[in-house]
Design an enzyme around this catalytic site. Structure first.
Site, PDB file in Angstrom:
ATOM      1  NE  ARG A 144      -2.921   8.071  10.976  1.00 49.85           N
ATOM      2  CZ  ARG A 144      -2.187   8.755  11.856  1.00 49.85           C
ATOM      3  NH1 ARG A 144      -2.744   9.719  12.536  1.00 49.85           N
ATOM      4  NH2 ARG A 144      -0.910   8.499  12.060  1.00 49.85           N
ATOM      5  CE  LYS A 203      12.633 -15.879  20.195  1.00 50.96           C
ATOM      6  NZ  LYS A 203      11.679 -16.839  20.773  1.00 50.96           N
ATOM      7  NE  ARG A 222       0.589   0.091   7.683  1.00 51.85           N
ATOM      8  CZ  ARG A 222       0.254   1.348   7.959  1.00 51.85           C
ATOM      9  NH1 ARG A 222       0.952   2.043   8.838  1.00 51.85           N
ATOM     10  NH2 ARG A 222      -0.783   1.906   7.377  1.00 51.85           N
ATOM     11  CG  HIS A 238      -2.538   2.420   2.987  1.00 51.41           C
ATOM     12  ND1 HIS A 238      -3.492   1.593   3.567  1.00 51.41           N
ATOM     13  CD2 HIS A 238      -2.131   3.254   3.980  1.00 51.41           C
ATOM     14  CE1 HIS A 238      -3.631   1.916   4.842  1.00 51.41           C
ATOM     15  NE2 HIS A 238      -2.823   2.921   5.113  1.00 51.41           N
TER      16      HIS A 238
HETATM   17  N1   CP Z   1      -2.797   6.683   7.226  1.00 51.43           N
HETATM   18  C1   CP Z   1      -2.080   5.704   7.810  1.00 51.43           C
HETATM   19  O1   CP Z   1      -1.805   4.652   7.213  1.00 51.43           O
HETATM   20  O2   CP Z   1      -1.723   5.991   9.099  1.00 51.43           O
HETATM   21  P1   CP Z   1      -0.970   4.946  10.084  1.00 51.43           P
HETATM   22  O3   CP Z   1       0.426   4.762   9.537  1.00 51.43           O
HETATM   23  O4   CP Z   1      -0.984   5.611  11.438  1.00 51.43           O
HETATM   24  O5   CP Z   1      -1.734   3.678  10.049  1.00 51.43           O
END
Ligand code: CP
Length: 309
Positions: free
Chosen positions: A59, A87, A109, A137
């Site tokens: 997502r 590496k 991420r 997040h």
């Molecule tokens: N909600 C969410 O972060 O989903 P993903 O891990 O698929 O990005």
């Protein structure tokens, strides 16, 4: 207020309530754009954005990429599993090499909590946290709060219950920060082993019994059990977890009022949520995903404004 008070989006903790309202108002405008036959605006033309994902995502990655393309940014995607990170290259070296190619913004991420904060101190680009370990997040919390606002109006005094693996959840922490800043009443519910001891210092109520927690709730946000972050078993069995914390129609039918059902995805169908409920009219899970694009357009647009200033 027409600008964010922060140069990066590292976490909701750093935002003021006015920042969140600005993101929502900007997202309202982009949502209108996304409803048009031509869903693209030139707002980020000549801005280059790198999406750097050290952890799996469906997502968030797709949503950021779509948001960037709808804003006419130039987009490059980097997946750690196919890169020189394998590496032994460091995070700062990897990102500085990407930035040497004249990248303006980085969406990252990472499996380590604090990785985006670290990066923001070491590189000269706008950073957006797309999830760092069990820390934050922020865009998920913004799209969650925006989706509640869309259905229920103002979040002030709404009761939002967050259920499940609070301990390992960056979604829970960012949601708590966002919801509290917007005046909601937040209850966390789950096995005691999955509720961190400090959580009450954030102004939330802890309720270990799901049926009690759901009474008079306006919203219930069901979190995924994050097996990948657990080094040992936090509850006796999945069957027992489902009996105590799984959301089913039978459980909801015992309530006077059925709350909105949310889930950040990916869903473990039949564990935190029955398939019947996930696909029911009470669930706004796909609305959350849809709103994610407008929210991420808003965040990128607002952060890019300070690049152009
Ligand atoms: N909600 C969410 O972060 O989903 P993903 O891990 O698929 O990005």
């Amino acid at each position: 207020m027409s600008q964010l008070s922060v140069p990066h989006l590292l976490g909701i903790k750093d935002l003021k309530e006015e920042d969140i309202q600005l993101v929502f108002d900007t997202a309202d405008q982009f949502k209108e754009v996304l409803g048009r036959p031509i869903k693209k605006v030139p707002s980020l033309r000549d801005i280059t954005i790198a999406n750097i994902f050290f952890e799996n995502s469906t997502r968030t990655k797709l949503s950021f990429e779509l948001a960037e393309k709808r804003l006419s940014a130039d987009v490059v995607n980097f997946s750690a599993s196919q890169s020189s990170v394998k590496k032994g290259e460091t995070l700062v070296d990897t990102v500085n090499n990407i930035l040497a190619m004249k990248v303006d913004m980085v969406v990252m991420r990472h499996h380590q909590a604090g990785a985006c904060v670290f990066l923001a101190k070491h590189i000269n680009a706008r950073i957006v946290n797309a999830g760092d370990g069990a820390h934050e997040h922020p865009t998920q919390a913004l799209l969650d709060a925006y989706s509640i606002r869309e259905r229920l109006g103002d979040l002030a005094n709404k009761k939002v219950v967050i259920v499940g693996d609070i301990l390992h959840s960056r979604v829970a922490l960012s949601n708590i920060f966002a919801l509290k800043k917007l005046g909601a009443e937040v209850v966390v519910c789950g096995p005691k082993s999955l509720i961190p001891r400090y959580i009450q210092t954030l102004g939330v109520e802890v309720e270990l019994n799901l049926d009690q927690a759901l009474r008079n709730a306006d919203v219930v946000n069901m979190l995924r059990v994050q097996n990948e972050r657990m080094d040992y078993s936090y509850f006796p069995s999945t069957r027992e977890y489902v009996m105590q914390y799984g959301l089913t129609m039978e459980r909801l039918n015992r309530l006077d009022r059925i709350p909105l059902i949310m889930h950040p995805g990916p869903i473990n169908r039949g564990v935190e949520l029955s398939s019947e409920l996930a696909d029911s009219k009470h669930a706004i899970i796909l609305d959350q995903v849809e709103n994610g694009v407008a929210i991420r357009m808003a965040v990128l647009y607002l952060l890019a404004a300070s690049l152009k200033a």
